[in-house]
Write an enzyme that holds these catalytic residues in place. Sequence first.
Site, PDB file in Angstrom:
ATOM      1  N   TYR A 157       2.163  15.412 -12.489  1.00 27.08           N
ATOM      2  CA  TYR A 157       2.145  14.946 -11.090  1.00 27.08           C
ATOM      3  C   TYR A 157       1.352  15.934 -10.215  1.00 27.08           C
ATOM      4  CZ  TYR A 157       3.945  12.095  -7.237  1.00 27.08           C
ATOM      5  OH  TYR A 157       4.066  11.245  -6.162  1.00 27.08           O
ATOM      6  N   LYS A 164       3.207  15.502  -1.703  1.00 19.38           N
ATOM      7  CA  LYS A 164       4.476  14.846  -1.320  1.00 19.38           C
ATOM      8  C   LYS A 164       5.409  15.845  -0.628  1.00 19.38           C
ATOM      9  CE  LYS A 164       3.760  10.632  -2.776  1.00 19.38           C
ATOM     10  NZ  LYS A 164       3.307   9.650  -1.764  1.00 19.38           N
TER      11      LYS A 164
HETATM   12  P1  NAP Z   1      -0.639   1.259  -4.896  1.00 16.47           P
HETATM   13  O1  NAP Z   1      -0.229  -0.150  -5.001  1.00 16.47           O
HETATM   14  O2  NAP Z   1      -1.843   1.677  -5.672  1.00 16.47           O
HETATM   15  O3  NAP Z   1      -0.801   1.628  -3.360  1.00 16.47           O
HETATM   16  C1  NAP Z   1      -1.500   2.763  -2.917  1.00 16.47           C
HETATM   17  C2  NAP Z   1      -2.243   2.359  -1.662  1.00 16.47           C
HETATM   18  O4  NAP Z   1      -2.893   3.504  -1.066  1.00 16.47           O
HETATM   19  C3  NAP Z   1      -3.335   1.338  -1.943  1.00 16.47           C
HETATM   20  O5  NAP Z   1      -3.188   0.236  -1.078  1.00 16.47           O
HETATM   21  C4  NAP Z   1      -4.594   2.112  -1.624  1.00 16.47           C
HETATM   22  O6  NAP Z   1      -5.644   1.301  -1.154  1.00 16.47           O
HETATM   23  C5  NAP Z   1      -4.099   3.018  -0.530  1.00 16.47           C
HETATM   24  N1  NAP Z   1      -5.064   4.068  -0.220  1.00 16.47           N
HETATM   25  C6  NAP Z   1      -5.583   4.992  -1.069  1.00 16.47           C
HETATM   26  N2  NAP Z   1      -6.521   5.730  -0.430  1.00 16.47           N
HETATM   27  C7  NAP Z   1      -6.569   5.255   0.848  1.00 16.47           C
HETATM   28  C8  NAP Z   1      -7.340   5.586   1.988  1.00 16.47           C
HETATM   29  N3  NAP Z   1      -8.265   6.563   1.958  1.00 16.47           N
HETATM   30  N4  NAP Z   1      -7.147   4.894   3.144  1.00 16.47           N
HETATM   31  C9  NAP Z   1      -6.243   3.889   3.201  1.00 16.47           C
HETATM   32  N5  NAP Z   1      -5.484   3.509   2.141  1.00 16.47           N
HETATM   33  C10 NAP Z   1      -5.649   4.192   0.977  1.00 16.47           C
HETATM   34  O7  NAP Z   1       0.536   2.236  -5.412  1.00 16.47           O
HETATM   35  P2  NAP Z   1       2.056   2.428  -4.967  1.00 16.47           P
HETATM   36  O8  NAP Z   1       2.717   3.024  -6.145  1.00 16.47           O
HETATM   37  O9  NAP Z   1       2.591   1.197  -4.371  1.00 16.47           O
HETATM   38  O10 NAP Z   1       1.963   3.581  -3.879  1.00 16.47           O
HETATM   39  C11 NAP Z   1       2.468   3.442  -2.556  1.00 16.47           C
HETATM   40  C12 NAP Z   1       3.147   4.750  -2.125  1.00 16.47           C
HETATM   41  O11 NAP Z   1       4.347   4.944  -2.871  1.00 16.47           O
HETATM   42  C13 NAP Z   1       2.303   6.000  -2.356  1.00 16.47           C
HETATM   43  O12 NAP Z   1       2.519   6.911  -1.301  1.00 16.47           O
HETATM   44  C14 NAP Z   1       2.912   6.546  -3.636  1.00 16.47           C
HETATM   45  O13 NAP Z   1       2.671   7.921  -3.820  1.00 16.47           O
HETATM   46  C15 NAP Z   1       4.361   6.257  -3.365  1.00 16.47           C
HETATM   47  N6  NAP Z   1       5.271   6.319  -4.519  1.00 16.47           N
HETATM   48  C16 NAP Z   1       4.965   5.639  -5.653  1.00 16.47           C
HETATM   49  C17 NAP Z   1       5.826   5.705  -6.739  1.00 16.47           C
HETATM   50  C18 NAP Z   1       5.499   4.993  -8.015  1.00 16.47           C
HETATM   51  O14 NAP Z   1       6.048   5.394  -9.071  1.00 16.47           O
HETATM   52  N7  NAP Z   1       4.674   3.963  -8.005  1.00 16.47           N
HETATM   53  C19 NAP Z   1       7.016   6.452  -6.653  1.00 16.47           C
HETATM   54  C20 NAP Z   1       7.305   7.119  -5.463  1.00 16.47           C
HETATM   55  C21 NAP Z   1       6.422   7.054  -4.391  1.00 16.47           C
HETATM   56  P3  NAP Z   1      -6.797   0.839  -2.227  1.00 16.47           P
HETATM   57  O15 NAP Z   1      -6.115   0.148  -3.338  1.00 16.47           O
HETATM   58  O16 NAP Z   1      -7.669  -0.024  -1.395  1.00 16.47           O
HETATM   59  O17 NAP Z   1      -7.466   2.112  -2.663  1.00 16.47           O
END
Ligand code: NAP
Length: 257
Positions: A157, A164
């Site tokens: 990570y 984070k």
């Molecule tokens: P996701 O579907 O890939 O979402 C990530 C989003 O971030 C995408 O919509 C992406 O847009 C956007 N993004 C990246 N760079 C950006 C930028 N420069 N400007 C604006 N938007 C941007 O993945 P997710 O897992 O749902 O992630 C959402 C949040 O949850 C994140 O903060 C992640 O760290 C957190 N989280 C995830 C998990 C997990 O296991 N999945 C666990 C805990 C926390 P594009 O697709 O257009 O690049």
Amino acid sequence: MALMTGKKVAIFGIANKRSIAWGIAQALHREGARLALNFQNERMEEPVRKLAADLPQDTWLGPCDVTVPGDIERYFERLGAEFGPLDGLVHSIAFARREELGGDFVDTSWDGYQLAQQVSAWSLIGLCRGALPLMAGRNASVICLSYYGAEKVVPNYNVMGVAKASLEANTRYLASDLGPKGVRVNAISAGPIKTLSAMGVADFNSILDTMAQKAPLRRNVDQADVGNAAMFLLSPLARGITGQTIYVDAGYSIMGV
Ligand code: NAP
């Protein structure tokens, strides 16, 4: 009456139907909220527009890449003019280069570190600043998405764990700053969920397996689990909660050995 009837919420971070932000959008929509979304760039406009078609017709959509100077200000200026004031803001975005999400943490580059911090942590400050004029006087609520790697070492990570940790500290500082203006700010520390971003972390499937074996609830969480908790934090039911990191992780974070 549904919990979010008459409320307007801007959601950042819907990429596809696996996105955690999509789970949040579903929960908010079910409870009657009107939504505004973003897409990061032209390439993402069409896919996000197709998803928005599953939401009420008056869902608002605008471009915003948090790394592009002026994008955040332009987004909220247009939002204010076309969508109106805001009761909630969802920050569900993060990014780190794939090469920084595996291997030795000691090899983290300055560029990679900066980029991860900008997109994944600083952007919460930028979005709150941009949204503030639209949230003033409305008892608004902001949430962001964190992960256990902020506080404990999770293999691979790496740079995102440090981002984070910043995000969770930003949550507390923003909660202190914006509380007197009536705005609450909280983080959800979600358990691992298979999404596009998560698959960028090397050996992510073994993180999922460990969680399902060791968490008190003996399962992984999903987008709906996080979506419902997010909806609660955005709703008036959570009016006494701010500056917190709330775990939606099937209890994994309480376990020692
Ligand atoms: P996701 O579907 O890939 O979402 C990530 C989003 O971030 C995408 O919509 C992406 O847009 C956007 N993004 C990246 N760079 C950006 C930028 N420069 N400007 C604006 N938007 C941007 O993945 P997710 O897992 O749902 O992630 C959402 C949040 O949850 C994140 O903060 C992640 O760290 C957190 N989280 C995830 C998990 C997990 O296991 N999945 C666990 C805990 C926390 P594009 O697709 O257009 O690049």
